[in-house]
Motif scaffolding. Structure first.
Motif, PDB file in Angstrom:
ATOM      1  N   ILE A   1       8.611  14.069  13.520  1.00  0.00           N
ATOM      2  CA  ILE A   1       7.993  13.151  14.474  1.00  0.00           C
ATOM      3  C   ILE A   1       6.498  13.035  14.203  1.00  0.00           C
ATOM      4  N   VAL A   2       5.863  14.177  13.943  1.00  0.00           N
ATOM      5  CA  VAL A   2       4.429  14.164  13.644  1.00  0.00           C
ATOM      6  C   VAL A   2       4.158  13.361  12.375  1.00  0.00           C
ATOM      7  N   ALA A   3       4.993  13.570  11.349  1.00  0.00           N
ATOM      8  CA  ALA A   3       4.821  12.815  10.108  1.00  0.00           C
ATOM      9  C   ALA A   3       4.967  11.315  10.362  1.00  0.00           C
ATOM     10  N   GLY A   4       5.923  10.943  11.211  1.00  0.00           N
ATOM     11  CA  GLY A   4       6.102   9.536  11.538  1.00  0.00           C
ATOM     12  C   GLY A   4       4.913   8.953  12.278  1.00  0.00           C
TER      13      GLY A   4
ATOM     14  N   ARG B   1      10.733   6.363   4.580  1.00  0.00           N
ATOM     15  CA  ARG B   1      11.092   7.386   5.565  1.00  0.00           C
ATOM     16  C   ARG B   1      11.843   6.768   6.739  1.00  0.00           C
ATOM     17  N   ALA B   2      11.406   5.576   7.169  1.00  0.00           N
ATOM     18  CA  ALA B   2      12.058   4.896   8.289  1.00  0.00           C
ATOM     19  C   ALA B   2      13.492   4.507   7.953  1.00  0.00           C
ATOM     20  N   PHE B   3      13.757   4.224   6.684  1.00  0.00           N
ATOM     21  CA  PHE B   3      15.100   3.826   6.266  1.00  0.00           C
ATOM     22  C   PHE B   3      16.125   4.913   6.548  1.00  0.00           C
ATOM     23  N   ARG B   4      15.705   6.162   6.511  1.00  0.00           N
ATOM     24  CA  ARG B   4      16.618   7.281   6.734  1.00  0.00           C
ATOM     25  C   ARG B   4      16.883   7.551   8.215  1.00  0.00           C
ATOM     26  N   GLN B   5      16.220   6.825   9.091  1.00  0.00           N
ATOM     27  CA  GLN B   5      16.380   7.025  10.530  1.00  0.00           C
ATOM     28  C   GLN B   5      17.093   5.809  11.125  1.00  0.00           C
ATOM     29  N   GLU B   6      18.078   6.053  11.948  1.00  0.00           N
ATOM     30  CA  GLU B   6      18.847   4.967  12.557  1.00  0.00           C
ATOM     31  C   GLU B   6      17.917   4.021  13.307  1.00  0.00           C
ATOM     32  N   GLY B   7      17.897   2.753  12.909  1.00  0.00           N
ATOM     33  CA  GLY B   7      17.047   1.763  13.554  1.00  0.00           C
ATOM     34  C   GLY B   7      15.586   1.863  13.179  1.00  0.00           C
ATOM     35  N   GLY B   8      15.243   2.762  12.252  1.00  0.00           N
ATOM     36  CA  GLY B   8      13.836   2.989  11.924  1.00  0.00           C
ATOM     37  C   GLY B   8      13.154   1.789  11.303  1.00  0.00           C
ATOM     38  N   VAL B   9      13.821   1.123  10.366  1.00  0.00           N
ATOM     39  CA  VAL B   9      13.201  -0.009   9.685  1.00  0.00           C
ATOM     40  C   VAL B   9      13.037  -1.192  10.633  1.00  0.00           C
ATOM     41  N   SER B  10      14.084  -1.501  11.408  1.00  0.00           N
ATOM     42  CA  SER B  10      13.984  -2.633  12.337  1.00  0.00           C
ATOM     43  C   SER B  10      12.894  -2.388  13.375  1.00  0.00           C
ATOM     44  N   GLU B  11      12.782  -1.157  13.829  1.00  0.00           N
ATOM     45  CA  GLU B  11      11.724  -0.829  14.786  1.00  0.00           C
ATOM     46  C   GLU B  11      10.348  -1.060  14.168  1.00  0.00           C
ATOM     47  N   LEU B  12      10.206  -0.670  12.919  1.00  0.00           N
ATOM     48  CA  LEU B  12       8.929  -0.828  12.232  1.00  0.00           C
ATOM     49  C   LEU B  12       8.604  -2.294  11.965  1.00  0.00           C
ATOM     50  N   LEU B  13       9.619  -3.070  11.579  1.00  0.00           N
ATOM     51  CA  LEU B  13       9.388  -4.471  11.256  1.00  0.00           C
ATOM     52  C   LEU B  13       9.211  -5.331  12.500  1.00  0.00           C
TER      53      LEU B  13
ATOM     54  N   HIS C   1      -1.145   1.229  10.504  1.00  0.00           N
ATOM     55  CA  HIS C   1      -1.986   0.419  11.392  1.00  0.00           C
ATOM     56  C   HIS C   1      -3.368   0.255  10.793  1.00  0.00           C
ATOM     57  N   ALA C   2      -3.914   1.342  10.283  1.00  0.00           N
ATOM     58  CA  ALA C   2      -5.250   1.279   9.690  1.00  0.00           C
ATOM     59  C   ALA C   2      -5.269   0.382   8.454  1.00  0.00           C
ATOM     60  N   ALA C   3      -4.130   0.323   7.754  1.00  0.00           N
ATOM     61  CA  ALA C   3      -4.045  -0.502   6.550  1.00  0.00           C
ATOM     62  C   ALA C   3      -3.678  -1.952   6.853  1.00  0.00           C
ATOM     63  N   GLY C   4      -3.460  -2.290   8.128  1.00  0.00           N
ATOM     64  CA  GLY C   4      -3.161  -3.655   8.511  1.00  0.00           C
ATOM     65  C   GLY C   4      -1.695  -3.951   8.758  1.00  0.00           C
ATOM     66  N   GLY C   5      -0.845  -2.940   8.730  1.00  0.00           N
ATOM     67  CA  GLY C   5       0.563  -3.128   9.033  1.00  0.00           C
ATOM     68  C   GLY C   5       1.362  -3.625   7.837  1.00  0.00           C
ATOM     69  N   VAL C   6       2.639  -3.961   8.093  1.00  0.00           N
ATOM     70  CA  VAL C   6       3.515  -4.480   7.046  1.00  0.00           C
ATOM     71  C   VAL C   6       3.281  -5.982   6.926  1.00  0.00           C
ATOM     72  N   PRO C   7       2.888  -6.481   5.754  1.00  0.00           N
ATOM     73  CA  PRO C   7       2.620  -7.925   5.603  1.00  0.00           C
ATOM     74  C   PRO C   7       3.830  -8.774   5.963  1.00  0.00           C
TER      75      PRO C   7
ATOM     76  N   ALA D   1       0.846  -1.187   0.000  1.00  0.00           N
ATOM     77  CA  ALA D   1       0.000   0.000   0.000  1.00  0.00           C
ATOM     78  C   ALA D   1       0.886   1.244   0.000  1.00  0.00           C
ATOM     79  N   ARG D   2       0.446   2.290  -0.678  1.00  0.00           N
ATOM     80  CA  ARG D   2       1.267   3.501  -0.828  1.00  0.00           C
ATOM     81  C   ARG D   2       1.708   4.050   0.535  1.00  0.00           C
ATOM     82  N   ILE D   3       0.802   4.100   1.503  1.00  0.00           N
ATOM     83  CA  ILE D   3       1.153   4.673   2.805  1.00  0.00           C
ATOM     84  C   ILE D   3       2.217   3.832   3.496  1.00  0.00           C
ATOM     85  N   THR D   4       2.178   2.516   3.313  1.00  0.00           N
ATOM     86  CA  THR D   4       3.184   1.637   3.905  1.00  0.00           C
ATOM     87  C   THR D   4       4.533   1.818   3.209  1.00  0.00           C
ATOM     88  N   THR D   5       4.492   1.934   1.888  1.00  0.00           N
ATOM     89  CA  THR D   5       5.715   2.179   1.120  1.00  0.00           C
ATOM     90  C   THR D   5       6.384   3.473   1.565  1.00  0.00           C
ATOM     91  N   ASP D   6       5.608   4.539   1.688  1.00  0.00           N
ATOM     92  CA  ASP D   6       6.163   5.834   2.089  1.00  0.00           C
ATOM     93  C   ASP D   6       6.766   5.778   3.487  1.00  0.00           C
TER      94      ASP D   6
END
Length: 376
Positions: free
Chosen positions: A227-230, A168-180, A238-244, A159-164
């Motif tokens: 932070i607000v954007a995140g 964005r998380a990739f540019r933050q230290e530990g952002g992707v692992s935190e999300l996954l 969350h509304a879209a069901g998270g990362v598959p 989903a586009r919102i999940t992709t975006d």
């Protein structure tokens, strides 16, 4: 060799390419590096206010002001390829003990040169030539490609919102692992005013009110707007069901890539095949061609270079190939030479939306002296 002779030796290599010598503005409006530099760099900016109360910064590197100079040239109607070189001072709060706040960068920036594996290899080889001219041999080199993660995310067809959010998380230290690692969670009730606010200012004020009510100080390097954007992005995911789960598995495999640079294309291809991401073939082929060109130009790098999937993300304006080389007596945060591709930087700086591919590289004479065991 002294600091001055090292700087002259490196600059001689860059000037021999025909690049124009420049020493651009020392002082920049703060919004330029704040918007275009990564979180780790923001925390090290030398910030002050001018007599009108405008927030300004000393140039934290030479890439940004030189790119600004090129953006102005293109906005005024200039076109075609353009190359610059410099041996000039930059200003950043030290990242490691013993590093100075004011230091010299000797480097080059190429704009409008055809983007591709051969140009990346040519830039890398030129930096290595400058290092060799300083009579020092790197002991290790790290490489990465900041276009790979976004390409993997796009290939997953989320989903586009999940992709975006993932990008964005990739540019933050530990952002992707935190999300996954985290399961999708409903935002805390007191954050609802932040998510429901009608405008950016209202959302930021609502967030600061939440911090005040919780007794939490605003610390760290991310801005309130980020932070607000995140928060809004996570709520939407969350509304879209998270990362598959399938996407989590693919991105977890990608995040673990840390291999000899010569094996990077094969490792990425294995992950791509495992998860059925045929769309990655052209990206992986580019990685393979680049490394082949680099090894042809600098054969000795094969024994020292490693490729990491997340390497280089702390500098937001880079969007492609990145590298850092290290020497004796230096920490992992003290490269003696570095460089990278930033094809979107001119467009980000130009009011006329002029664009041009870009790549540059720098050598640090003070760190070369340390690598040689001499006083800077």
């Amino acid at each position: 060799m002294t600091h001055e002779t090292l700087a002259a030796a490196a600059r001689g290599v860059f000037e021999a390419t025909g690049a124009e010598p420049v020493d651009p503005a020392y002082i920049l409006p703060s919004d330029i590096p704040l918007e275009l530099s990564g979180e780790a760099v923001r925390a090290r900016l030398c910030v002050f206010s001018d007599h009108r109360g405008n927030e300004m910064v000393m140039r934290p590197d030479l890439t940004l002001p030189v790119a600004g100079q090129e953006a102005d040239r293109r906005a005024a109607g200039g076109d075609g390829a353009k190359a610059y070189t410099y041996a000039a001072r930059a200003f950043r709060l030290p990242a490691s003990a013993g590093d100075p706040m004011e230091f010299t960068q000797v480097g080059f920036e190429w704009f409008g040169k055809e983007s591709g594996a051969d140009a990346d290899a040519e830039a890398f080889a030129l930096v290595r030539e400058a290092v060799a001219a300083c009579d020092v041999s790197p002991t290790a080199t790290e490489m990465g490609d900041l276009s790979i993660f976004p390409a993997f995310v796009d290939a997953l067809s989320l989903a586009r919102i999940t992709t975006d959010l993932l990008k964005r998380a990739f540019r933050q230290e530990g952002g992707v692992s935190e999300l996954l690692d985290a399961a999708p969670q409903q935002p805390a009730p007191d954050l609802q005013p932040v998510l429901e606010a009608g405008g950016a200012k209202a959302a930021e004020d609502a967030f600061l009110n939440v911090l005040s009510d919780r007794g939490i100080p605003m610390i760290g390097t991310r801005s309130v707007a980020e932070i607000v954007a995140g928060l809004r992005g996570k709520a939407a995911v969350h509304a879209a069901g998270g990362v598959p789960d399938a996407a989590r598995a693919a991105l977890s495999d990608l995040a673990g890539v840390n291999c000899p640079a010569g094996e990077a294309a094969d490792v990425l291809a294995t992950i791509s095949d495992k998860h059925g991401l045929a769309a990655m073939s052209s990206v992986i082929e580019r990685v393979a061609r680049r490394m082949e060109a680099i090894l042809s130009a600098v054969p000795g790098v094969a024994s020292e270079a490693r490729f990491r999937s997340g390497f280089g993300r702390r500098f937001t304006y880079y969007d492609g190939f990145v590298f850092e080389s290290f020497g004796e007596n230096l920490t992992s945060r003290q490269p003696l030479a570095s460089g990278g591709r930033y094809d979107g930087l001119i467009e980000g700086l130009s009011r006329s939306r002029a664009s041009a591919s870009g790549i540059g590289g720098v050598v640090r004479p003070d760190r070369i002296l340390r690598a040689k065991g001499e006083a800077a």
